[in-house]
Design a protein around this motif. Structure first.
Motif, mmCIF file in Angstrom:
data_model
loop_
_atom_site.group_PDB
_atom_site.id
_atom_site.type_symbol
_atom_site.label_atom_id
_atom_site.label_comp_id
_atom_site.label_asym_id
_atom_site.label_seq_id
_atom_site.Cartn_x
_atom_site.Cartn_y
_atom_site.Cartn_z
ATOM 1 N N GLU A 168 0.744 -1.196 0.015
ATOM 2 C CA GLU A 168 -0.007 -0.081 -0.072
ATOM 3 C C GLU A 168 0.846 1.277 -0.110
ATOM 4 N N ASN A 169 0.407 2.427 -0.351
ATOM 5 C CA ASN A 169 1.088 3.656 -0.225
ATOM 6 C C ASN A 169 1.563 3.732 1.125
ATOM 7 N N GLY A 170 2.820 4.222 1.326
ATOM 8 C CA GLY A 170 3.242 4.376 2.566
ATOM 9 C C GLY A 170 3.878 3.036 3.232
ATOM 10 N N ALA A 171 3.863 2.031 2.416
ATOM 11 C CA ALA A 171 4.508 0.679 2.818
ATOM 12 C C ALA A 171 6.055 0.722 2.856
ATOM 13 N N GLY A 172 6.585 1.816 2.195
ATOM 14 C CA GLY A 172 7.998 1.813 2.461
ATOM 15 C C GLY A 172 8.679 1.371 1.020
ATOM 16 N N LYS A 173 8.222 1.143 -0.039
ATOM 17 C CA LYS A 173 8.790 0.526 -1.119
ATOM 18 C C LYS A 173 9.674 1.678 -1.777
ATOM 19 N N SER A 174 9.445 2.783 -2.078
ATOM 20 C CA SER A 174 10.125 3.979 -2.705
ATOM 21 C C SER A 174 11.357 4.099 -1.626
ATOM 22 N N THR A 175 11.149 4.056 -0.439
ATOM 23 C CA THR A 175 12.171 4.409 0.482
ATOM 24 C C THR A 175 13.232 3.159 0.333
ATOM 25 N N LEU A 176 12.986 1.922 0.243
ATOM 26 C CA LEU A 176 13.752 0.887 0.152
ATOM 27 C C LEU A 176 14.691 1.039 -0.984
ATOM 28 N N MET A 177 14.092 1.274 -2.307
ATOM 29 C CA MET A 177 14.850 1.515 -3.384
ATOM 30 C C MET A 177 15.796 2.798 -3.326
ATOM 31 N N LYS A 178 15.117 4.037 -2.804
ATOM 32 C CA LYS A 178 16.169 5.085 -2.613
ATOM 33 C C LYS A 178 17.334 4.839 -1.534
ATOM 34 N N ILE A 179 17.209 3.946 -0.759
ATOM 35 C CA ILE A 179 18.221 3.422 0.029
ATOM 36 C C ILE A 179 19.376 2.698 -0.903
ATOM 37 N N LEU A 180 19.014 1.832 -1.635
ATOM 38 C CA LEU A 180 19.749 0.981 -2.660
ATOM 39 C C LEU A 180 20.383 1.818 -3.366
ATOM 40 N N THR A 181 19.886 3.019 -3.954
ATOM 41 C CA THR A 181 20.711 3.801 -4.905
ATOM 42 C C THR A 181 21.261 5.021 -4.417
ATOM 43 N N GLY A 182 21.435 4.999 -2.931
ATOM 44 C CA GLY A 182 22.108 5.977 -2.203
ATOM 45 C C GLY A 182 21.385 7.477 -1.984
ATOM 46 N N MET A 183 20.310 7.498 -2.179
ATOM 47 C CA MET A 183 19.681 8.738 -1.902
ATOM 48 C C MET A 183 19.599 8.779 -0.395
ATOM 49 N N TYR A 184 19.045 7.795 0.221
ATOM 50 C CA TYR A 184 18.947 7.649 1.734
ATOM 51 C C TYR A 184 20.154 6.488 2.276
ATOM 52 N N ALA A 185 20.637 6.830 3.383
ATOM 53 C CA ALA A 185 21.349 5.703 3.973
ATOM 54 C C ALA A 185 20.693 5.012 5.051
ATOM 55 N N GLN A 186 20.617 3.692 5.013
ATOM 56 C CA GLN A 186 19.708 2.839 6.138
ATOM 57 C C GLN A 186 20.592 3.003 7.479
ATOM 58 N N ASP A 187 19.614 2.838 8.384
ATOM 59 C CA ASP A 187 20.082 3.149 9.953
ATOM 60 C C ASP A 187 20.698 1.608 10.375
ATOM 61 N N ASP A 200 26.398 -8.865 -5.851
ATOM 62 C CA ASP A 200 27.513 -10.018 -6.323
ATOM 63 C C ASP A 200 28.078 -10.524 -5.217
ATOM 64 N N GLY A 201 27.440 -10.470 -3.974
ATOM 65 C CA GLY A 201 27.908 -10.936 -2.889
ATOM 66 C C GLY A 201 28.983 -10.043 -1.956
ATOM 67 N N LYS A 202 29.111 -9.209 -2.716
ATOM 68 C CA LYS A 202 30.295 -8.148 -1.685
ATOM 69 C C LYS A 202 29.285 -6.852 -1.166
ATOM 70 N N GLN A 203 29.693 -6.551 -0.177
ATOM 71 C CA GLN A 203 29.040 -5.423 0.987
ATOM 72 C C GLN A 203 29.334 -3.912 0.081
ATOM 73 N N ARG A 204 28.168 -3.390 -0.134
ATOM 74 C CA ARG A 204 28.335 -2.220 -1.100
ATOM 75 C C ARG A 204 27.280 -1.264 -0.791
ATOM 76 N N THR A 205 27.687 0.054 -0.559
ATOM 77 C CA THR A 205 26.682 1.107 -0.436
ATOM 78 C C THR A 205 27.108 2.306 -1.419
ATOM 79 N N PHE A 206 26.128 3.202 -1.853
ATOM 80 C CA PHE A 206 26.619 4.123 -2.946
ATOM 81 C C PHE A 206 26.141 5.442 -2.232
ATOM 82 N N LYS A 207 27.160 6.487 -2.713
ATOM 83 C CA LYS A 207 27.318 7.829 -1.990
ATOM 84 C C LYS A 207 25.950 8.367 -2.404
ATOM 85 N N ASN A 208 25.214 8.219 -3.548
ATOM 86 C CA ASN A 208 24.242 9.180 -4.024
ATOM 87 C C ASN A 208 23.913 8.103 -5.364
#
Length: 493
Positions: free
Chosen positions: A36-55, A62-70
């Motif tokens: 549903e709207n507000g379930a967190g879908k877009s937020t999860l994808m924004k974390i994946l692409t570096g728009m937000y940082a996960q807490d 590909d098996g290696k830990q990775r985060t993107f700056k932006n």
């Protein structure tokens, strides 16, 4: 590219948006992400692409830990995000939008290679089956055509993963099929797609797996072949919502609105009637003239001929003020730019259209205002911290309910709904449909414009089909099928 997100949590200002969420994506799959709207879908994808940082939590690529700056960093590494809100610059051409931020230049002065960019754009658009002139200004394009530019921009980056957030919300059936063909080609070449949509038909037609989120938590991941529409709804909302479209119970009464040969620069000799207690659907392809006809009824579009009658009496509706005086309400297709003041409260948005009935001598009566806002929020089940909450921070479904609430306060006799459930989740859709039914039972006439054929068929008593600015036919509930509507919409009989 294989992606695994583990135990992802995120809070904003003390509001927990994601709690221990997991998500995986394998090479060459189309994976639906629903909730549903507000379930967190877009937020999860924004974390994946570096728009937000996960807490909390980690991302493995590909098996290696990775985060993107932006997001640019994510894009350089093969992950592209096509957002629901368009990022098109209207005064640039199609080619200039496509190459924005990666322009081709030559010489020490950095002169732009316009001809080369136009040539590449023409080739890219042709490969996608999109007949767009590279030199055309974006402001002259339909919303659907602008959306296709966004999709082409993502494909220009040679992405290995493409995230699509409600990509078909503003597309015609023909454009949707073009997009689906592109998605199939990408999948065959090993590109993975995360597909966020509320349109069940698309999910079951295109996706391999589906992951469900509810209230910021992970529910389940299933193979599409192992689930059903009812299963998905139950996982999304935590309950069964029964029939997808509520049964129509009202009986249409006398004619409230009549258009006779209504004509403007954008449509020609349009004739139809709408009865009290009726939902009169308008179907047709994007750009056929449906919204322009609604704009004319509401006084936003000047007419050059024909007659408009209300209660059998010819009227001139020159402005929205005239329409409101004649008890007509209009919920536009773009709630964020034309239906709401995003940085104002729920209270302010609803009060805006009801100033006359809430004020005495130009001063708003606070008691009347509170009574009206409280009643409408309760009636429409608006989920918010209170009427003082800014509408920008509401889910799409609750934003749409606020738009409906501000017009219900005017007590309309005719309510025009243009794409009433665009970008709204399945639970909120059912609530909006129920509101429509309640209004018609009270004798309100409703015109509903929708690009979703199941919605038009499920909710309308009669359906007008528009093709290139003319009404090609009006179908009864019994006559209407997807095939008959599409035949008329494409110029057939």
């Amino acid at each position: 590219m294989n992606i695994e997100m583990k135990q992802i949590s995120k809070a904003f200002h003390g509001n927990q948006v994601l709690r221990q969420v997991k998500f995986s994506l394998v090479e060459g799959e189309i994976h639906a992400l629903m909730g549903e709207n507000g379930a967190g879908k877009s937020t999860l994808m924004k974390i994946l692409t570096g728009m937000y940082a996960q807490d909390e939590g980690e991302i493995l690529i590909d098996g290696k830990q990775r985060t993107f700056k932006n997001p640019k960093d994510a894009e350089r590494n093969g992950i592209s995000f096509i957002h629901q809100e368009l990022n098109i610059l209207p005064y640039l051409t199609v080619a200039e939008n496509l190459f924005l931020g990666r322009e081709l230049k030559s010489g020490p002065l950095g002169v732009m290679k316009t001809k080369e960019m136009n040539r590449i754009t023409a080739e890219k658009m042709a490969s996608l089956g999109i007949p767009l002139d590279p030199k055309e200004l974006a402001e002259n394009l339909s919303v659907g055509q602008q959306q296709m530019i966004e999709i082409a921009k993502a494909l220009m980056t040679d992405a290995k993963v493409i995230i699509m957030d409600e990509p078909t919300a503003a597309l015609t059936e023909r454009e949707i099929q073009t997009l689906f063909n592109v998605m199939r080609k990408l999948k065959a070449s090993g590109v993975s797609i995360v597909y966020i949509s509320h349109r069940m038909e698309e999910i079951f037609a295109m996706c391999d797996r589906i992951t469900i989120l509810r209230d910021g938590t992970y529910v389940d991941t299933k193979q599409i072949v192992d689930t059903s529409f009812d299963d998905v709804v139950r996982m999304m909302v935590g309950r069964s919502i029964g029939e997808r479209f509520p049964r129509r119970t009202s009986t249409p009464g006398e004619v409230f609105l009549e258009a006779e040969h209504l004509t403007s620069r954008k449509f020609n000799k349009v004739s139809f009637t709408v009865r009290r207690g009726e939902i009169f659907g308008f179907a047709g392809l994007m750009g056929a003239g449906r919204t322009e006809i609604m704009n004319a009824i509401f006084g936003l579009e000047p007419t050059t001929g024909g007659t408009l009658k209300i209660g059998g009496i010819p009227v001139r509706v020159k402005s929205p003020h005239d329409a409101i005086k004649r008890q007509i309400g209009y919920i536009t297709e773009d709630r964020k730019t034309k239906g709401l003041l995003l940085d104002f409260s729920i209270n302010d948005n609803i009060a805006l259209t009801n100033f006359g009935r809430l004020s005495n001598g130009g001063v708003i009566n606070s008691a009347k205002e509170k009574e009206l806002i409280d009643r409408l929020m309760q009636q429409l089940n608006v989920k918010a911290s209170g009427s003082a909450q800014h509408v920008r921070y509401l889910s799409g479904g609750n934003q749409q309910k606020v738009v409906i609430a501000k017009w219900l306060g005017t007590e309309p006799q005719l309510l025009i709904l243009d794409e009433p459930t665009r970008g709204v989740d399945v639970g909120a859709k059912k609530e909006i449909y129920s509101i429509m039914n309640q209004l018609t039972e009270q004798g309100v006439a409703i015109i509903m414009v929708s690009s979703e054929l199941p919605e038009v068929l499920g909710m309308s008593d009669r359906i007008a089909v528009v093709h290139e600015g003319t009404v090609k036919g009006i179908l009864s509930r019994e006559e209407a099928t997807q095939e008959s509507i599409m035949s008329l919409a494409t110029g057939g009989k």
